[in-house]
Design an enzyme around this catalytic site. Sequence first.
Site, PDB file in Angstrom:
ATOM      1  N   GLY A  12       0.900  -1.326  -0.347  1.00  0.00           N
ATOM      2  CA  GLY A  12       0.356   0.321   0.051  1.00  0.00           C
ATOM      3  C   GLY A  12       0.786   1.449  -0.608  1.00  0.00           C
ATOM      4  CB  THR A  14       1.413   4.274  -4.453  1.00  0.00           C
ATOM      5  OG1 THR A  14       0.576   3.586  -5.026  1.00  0.00           O
ATOM      6  CG2 THR A  14       2.318   3.974  -4.996  1.00  0.00           C
ATOM      7  N   GLY A  15      -0.628   4.824  -1.189  1.00  0.00           N
ATOM      8  CA  GLY A  15      -1.862   5.286  -1.346  1.00  0.00           C
ATOM      9  C   GLY A  15      -1.968   5.786  -0.717  1.00  0.00           C
ATOM     10  CB  VAL A  16      -4.911   7.933   2.376  1.00  0.00           C
ATOM     11  CG1 VAL A  16      -5.131   8.634   2.840  1.00  0.00           C
ATOM     12  CG2 VAL A  16      -5.668   7.952   0.970  1.00  0.00           C
ATOM     13  CB  ILE A  17      -0.886   7.226   5.382  1.00  0.00           C
ATOM     14  CG1 ILE A  17      -0.614   6.961   7.168  1.00  0.00           C
ATOM     15  CG2 ILE A  17      -1.387   4.770   5.877  1.00  0.00           C
ATOM     16  CD1 ILE A  17       0.106   8.385   6.917  1.00  0.00           C
ATOM     17  N   GLY A  18       0.399   5.586   2.704  1.00  0.00           N
ATOM     18  CA  GLY A  18       1.868   4.829   2.678  1.00  0.00           C
ATOM     19  C   GLY A  18       2.516   5.653   1.698  1.00  0.00           C
ATOM     20  CE  LYS A 135      -8.014   0.851  10.754  1.00  0.00           C
ATOM     21  NZ  LYS A 135      -7.034   1.599  10.891  1.00  0.00           N
ATOM     22  NE  ARG A 139      -5.187  -3.628  17.854  1.00  0.00           N
ATOM     23  CZ  ARG A 139      -5.016  -2.627  18.344  1.00  0.00           C
ATOM     24  NH1 ARG A 139      -5.108  -2.921  19.934  1.00  0.00           N
ATOM     25  NH2 ARG A 139      -4.166  -0.924  18.478  1.00  0.00           N
TER      26      ARG A 139
END
Length: 324
Positions: A12, A14-18, A135, A139
């Site tokens: 990921g 190239t994504g928003v946070i990546g 998420k 976990r």
Amino acid sequence: MTTELKSVLVFGATGVIGQYVIRALIEESSRFDRLAIFTSPSTLQKKVEEIQWLREKGVEVIGGDLTNEEHVLRAYAGFDTVISCVGRNMIKAQIDLLRWAEESSPNITRFFPSEYGTDIEYGPQSAFEKPHQGKLQVREFIRTSIRRTEFTYLVTGPYIDLYIGKLSQNPHAGSFDVVEKKATLLGSGDEQVSFTTMKDVGKLLVAALRNPTVSRNRALRVCSFTTTPHEILAEYERQTDSKWSVEYTSLADLKTLENIAWEAGDPMASIFTLRRIWTEGGTLYESNDNQDINMQSSDLDTLADAIGRAVALNGQEGFQSGDV
């Protein structure tokens, strides 16, 4: 046993946070033996310039399907650390990524799942929050099925970059319009929220890599700073030298809008829920873990830094469908 983490594979990137994570890793590339991204064939075709830039910075680019075991296991070869920055729609796919690392790739010693956001186990109510479910499943899989592979949850709280943007689709979820000089504040405007800039997410992740023992098998609750909607507004007014018009969405109204959005299947529903959680104090802890990974306030962005970048963008939309 924890060892130094020297070869890193990012999903990921190239994504928003990546994109912020991979840039922070590039800045520290001298400490790594290998740095690579795993990305889809469609991304290789659609983001040619970005991929070329990464290659020029010495990043290996591995193409494949992250739901394909053969592709992923081939990519895992030669790496000791996996950093996942996948978006909300691919969160549960990490269960297979973890399983394949645990069962078939003994060289993978540390896995950073895509957390970067609200603490999904903040309190008893967290187990029932709809945006947390993917998420939470990851976990639970780690708790019940992972024995050898170490993990780190980097819990950053919301991204201030997105919170302080214009949300024209539904400003009642909170919005700051730099062009029109108007804001919609959540709650009373005085509720504290702990934020992290997206740039700092990358810095904090690198710090966790630099401190592998202290970050082993735990959630790291980190942030750039804590502030309120009123303080955000005041900083906007200072930097734009203007008095803004202000409206409020009370916590009760926010909950009503949240329920309506979920019932209607509105993509904004998750944003209403997350921003309600933040307004209720769901990012505030007795202490944070910045110092555990040797990150001081002076190493991180300030509210003024974040607002300065937003003012420079002059009215760019706040992120919507994937707000964290």
